[in-house]
Design an enzyme around this catalytic site. Structure first.
Site, PDB file in Angstrom:
ATOM      1  N   GLY A   1      -3.394  -1.108   9.104  1.00 61.59           N
ATOM      2  CA  GLY A   1      -3.528  -0.444   9.037  1.00 61.59           C
ATOM      3  C   GLY A   1      -3.291   0.713   6.981  1.00 61.59           C
ATOM      4  N   CYS A   2      -2.621  -0.512   6.326  1.00 61.24           N
ATOM      5  CA  CYS A   2      -3.557  -0.025   4.692  1.00 61.24           C
ATOM      6  C   CYS A   2      -4.724  -0.137   4.850  1.00 61.24           C
ATOM      7  CB  CYS A   2      -2.620  -1.330   4.509  1.00 61.24           C
ATOM      8  SG  CYS A   2      -1.092  -1.077   4.522  1.00 61.24           S
TER       9      CYS A   2
END
Length: 154
Positions: free
Chosen positions: A44-45
């Site tokens: 996600g990051c």
């Protein structure tokens, strides 16, 4: 404590991935997107950072500086930046002081369970150092597009 539009942006002076020290007051007179993410090199990051990377030219053209903050060490952030060709500053806040000052660390719900950790958050800081937008619990995917719409950059 969560920040609201109009609040003074808490001071930020943190080590960056490239070994320099970055202070938010350096950017006074410009708009800044300061975003907090849980961990470098996670799916996600990485998606969120790459979205910022891919929009960086148009954000810069609009007079906006992007700064990313995580609890990762500068060495890990350097690997993240190199691996994903991230060209904006990634700042290290391992003690979470800045996260807490922005309300980006605390209780959150993940998969129906309450836990304590980094709250994915984004702040738009105006040229006078005031919070223009404070967005908490943002989604990694589609977040930059949402910001671009809300800032009338599309």
């Amino acid at each position: 404590m969560k920040l609201e539009p109009g609040d003074a942006a808490p001071d930020v002076t943190l080590p960056a991935a490239d070994g320099t020290t970055v202070s938010l007051d350096t950017y006074r007179g410009k708009r800044v997107i300061l975003y907090f993410y849980p961990a470098a090199m996670t799916p996600g990051c990485t998606k969120q950072a790459c979205d910022f990377r891919d929009s960086l030219a148009s954000l810069t053209a609009a007079g906006i500086t992007v700064l990313g903050v995580s609890k990762d060490t500068p060495a890990k952030l350097a690997k993240f930046a190199e691996h994903d060709a991230l060209t904006f500053p990634l700042l290290s806040d391992p003690g979470l002081e800045v996260h807490k000052a922005y309300g980006a660390y605390g209780e959150k719900t993940m998969y129906g369970k309450t836990t304590v950790g980094v709250i994915r958050s984004t702040f738009v800081i105006d040229p006078d150092g005031k919070i223009e937008k404070a967005l908490y619990n943002v989604k990694a995917t589609g977040h930059v597009a949402r910001l671009r719409r809300e800032l009338s950059l599309d």
